[in-house]
Design an enzyme around this catalytic site. Structure first.
Site, PDB file in Angstrom:
ATOM      1  N   ALA A 114       0.906  -1.117  -0.129  1.00 34.20           N
ATOM      2  CA  ALA A 114      -0.009   0.110  -0.003  1.00 34.20           C
ATOM      3  C   ALA A 114       0.701   1.486  -0.131  1.00 34.20           C
ATOM      4  CB  ALA A 114      -0.981   0.009   1.049  1.00 34.20           C
TER       5      ALA A 114
ATOM      6  N   ASP B 284      -4.136  -2.133   4.045  1.00 41.62           N
ATOM      7  CA  ASP B 284      -4.365  -1.444   2.817  1.00 41.62           C
ATOM      8  C   ASP B 284      -5.249  -0.276   2.973  1.00 41.62           C
ATOM      9  OD1 ASP B 284      -3.163  -4.179   1.929  1.00 41.62           O
ATOM     10  OD2 ASP B 284      -3.039  -2.664   0.121  1.00 41.62           O
TER      11      ASP B 284
HETATM   12  O1  MRU Z   1      -1.296  -7.114  -3.206  1.00 39.23           O
HETATM   13  P1  MRU Z   1      -0.338  -6.565  -2.352  1.00 39.23           P
HETATM   14  O2  MRU Z   1       0.944  -7.377  -2.364  1.00 39.23           O
HETATM   15  O3  MRU Z   1       0.024  -5.050  -2.766  1.00 39.23           O
HETATM   16  O4  MRU Z   1      -0.715  -6.468  -0.744  1.00 39.23           O
HETATM   17  C1  MRU Z   1      -0.139  -5.890   0.108  1.00 39.23           C
HETATM   18  C2  MRU Z   1      -0.384  -5.926   1.609  1.00 39.23           C
HETATM   19  O5  MRU Z   1      -1.636  -6.608   1.633  1.00 39.23           O
HETATM   20  C3  MRU Z   1       0.517  -5.423   2.608  1.00 39.23           C
HETATM   21  O6  MRU Z   1       0.027  -6.209   3.838  1.00 39.23           O
HETATM   22  C4  MRU Z   1      -0.142  -4.181   2.870  1.00 39.23           C
HETATM   23  O7  MRU Z   1      -0.118  -3.290   1.539  1.00 39.23           O
HETATM   24  C5  MRU Z   1       0.404  -3.358   3.841  1.00 39.23           C
HETATM   25  S1  MRU Z   1       2.175  -3.009   3.201  1.00 39.23           S
HETATM   26  C6  MRU Z   1       3.242  -1.976   4.401  1.00 39.23           C
END
Ligand code: MRU
Length: 335
Positions: A55, A232
């Site tokens: 995110a 997110d």
């Molecule tokens: O689909 P992604 O890999 O972008 O998903 C990322 C996540 O779900 C993380 O846990 C979230 O973005 C937090 S990252 C600091």
């Protein structure tokens, strides 16, 4: 010369050269390949394909791409159009919308390219600081001997700083606390198995990789003392979206009486979102789930995120401190 460098991106701007590269995370851990970004279309492709992911990272990377477009001489109208296209690249992580809204606001004022660039650089620097503060507050919760379960990847590959949940773990390790990390592989795209393991190895933090369906068994054996995950999007009532599978971790923690924390910066809070019910959940391609082994025409349901209700969450580790249920009820996530 202005430069913004992190584990996952490199951006530099000087009178002689503008360069923007991102680490292609789909190839990790086996190949470390940097992709040169020269257009909005390339950045959108990189975000959609999860070459650039996490995110906070997608927000910062998108903001820097808008700045790159400004440096390339696009007009105000063109820049706003590009910013909107980046805004729509993925739906769940509100960091992307928050960062692009800031870029749009500065473009709207008719600011010159230097001012637009400075806004993106500010966003980059702020994320580094937000991660540091989350890590400092979160590490206070970690005790010597903790066995910590984490899900997905929340480290330097998902932010431009030390990370959120993984930043907390790293800080505790640097403080000399003897900890062990249990890494959920994170089906279907294996952000835990491919990326979190890669980061933990770099930091020499002891870990064990497990498949997602093993966590409850480990908990029943008393092998997990805490779980920490990222987010997110956090709603006003503390419900939050994170990588699919996070909700089951939270349910399993509740059943086994294990503290379950979410770590995120305030840029992940959606102050307009009343509860988790209103968080848009990204649906992704069937091919990610089918992989190489299921019948090619299998019907598939592939939501990329799930929502963990606030009731299952022990604490919210934010850049301004650790919040509890009472703080949420008092409105820390309300405007
Ligand atoms: O689909 P992604 O890999 O972008 O998903 C990322 C996540 O779900 C993380 O846990 C979230 O973005 C937090 S990252 C600091």
């Amino acid at each position: 010369m202005i430069s913004c460098n992190s584990l996952a991106l490199r951006f530099s701007e000087s009178s002689s050269e503008n360069k923007f590269e991102v680490l292609d995370q789909t190839l990790l851990p086996h190949e470390e390949k940097w992709l040169v970004i020269e257009s909005t279309e390339q950045m959108i492709e990189a975000i959609k394909m999860l070459r650039v992911r996490g995110a906070p990272l997608i927000g910062v990377a998108a903001a820097l791409q808008v700045a790159q477009a400004a440096l390339q001489g696009f007009t105000k109208t063109e820049l706003l159009k590009k910013a909107q296209a980046l805004y729509e690249a993925r739906p769940t992580a509100v960091n992307l919308m928050n960062c692009i809204d800031r870029m749009k606001a500065v473009i709207e004022t008719g600011a010159d390219k230097n001012k637009i660039l400075q806004t993106a650089v500010d966003i980059f620097n702020e994320d580094v600081q937000l991660c540091d503060r989350i890590a400092t507050f979160g590490a206070e919760l970690i005790q010597d001997g903790d066995q910590i379960l984490t899900h997905c990847n929340t480290g330097g590959l998902a932010t431009v700083g030390v990370g959120t949940a993984l930043g907390v773990i790293l800080k505790a390790h640097q403080q000399g606390k003897k900890i062990h990390v249990w890494v959920d592989e994170t089906r279907p795209l294996l952000q835990g198995g491919r990326l979190t393991t890669w980061e933990l190895q770099k930091h020499k933090i002891p870990y064990t990789l497990i498949t997602d369906n093993m966590a409850a068994h480990l908990m029943s054996e008393g092998k997990i003392s805490k779980a920490i995950v990222g987010s997110d999007r956090i709603a006003q009532n503390g419900d939050f979206a994170n990588k699919i599978g996070t909700y089951s971790v939270a349910v399993n923690c509740k059943f086994h009486n294990i503290p379950f924390y979410v770590a995120a910066p305030f840029t992940t809070v959606d102050f307009n979102c009343v509860s988790g019910k209103h968080i848009p959940i990204e649906q992704r391609a069937a091919s990610e789930v089918i992989s190489t082994w299921a019948p090619k025409d299998s019907p598939v349901y592939n939501p990329s995120f799930d929502v963990t209700p606030a009731t299952l969450t022990t604490g919210w580790i934010m850049d301004t401190g650790v919040f509890n249920h009472k703080n949420i009820e008092q409105g820390v996530f309300r405007k």
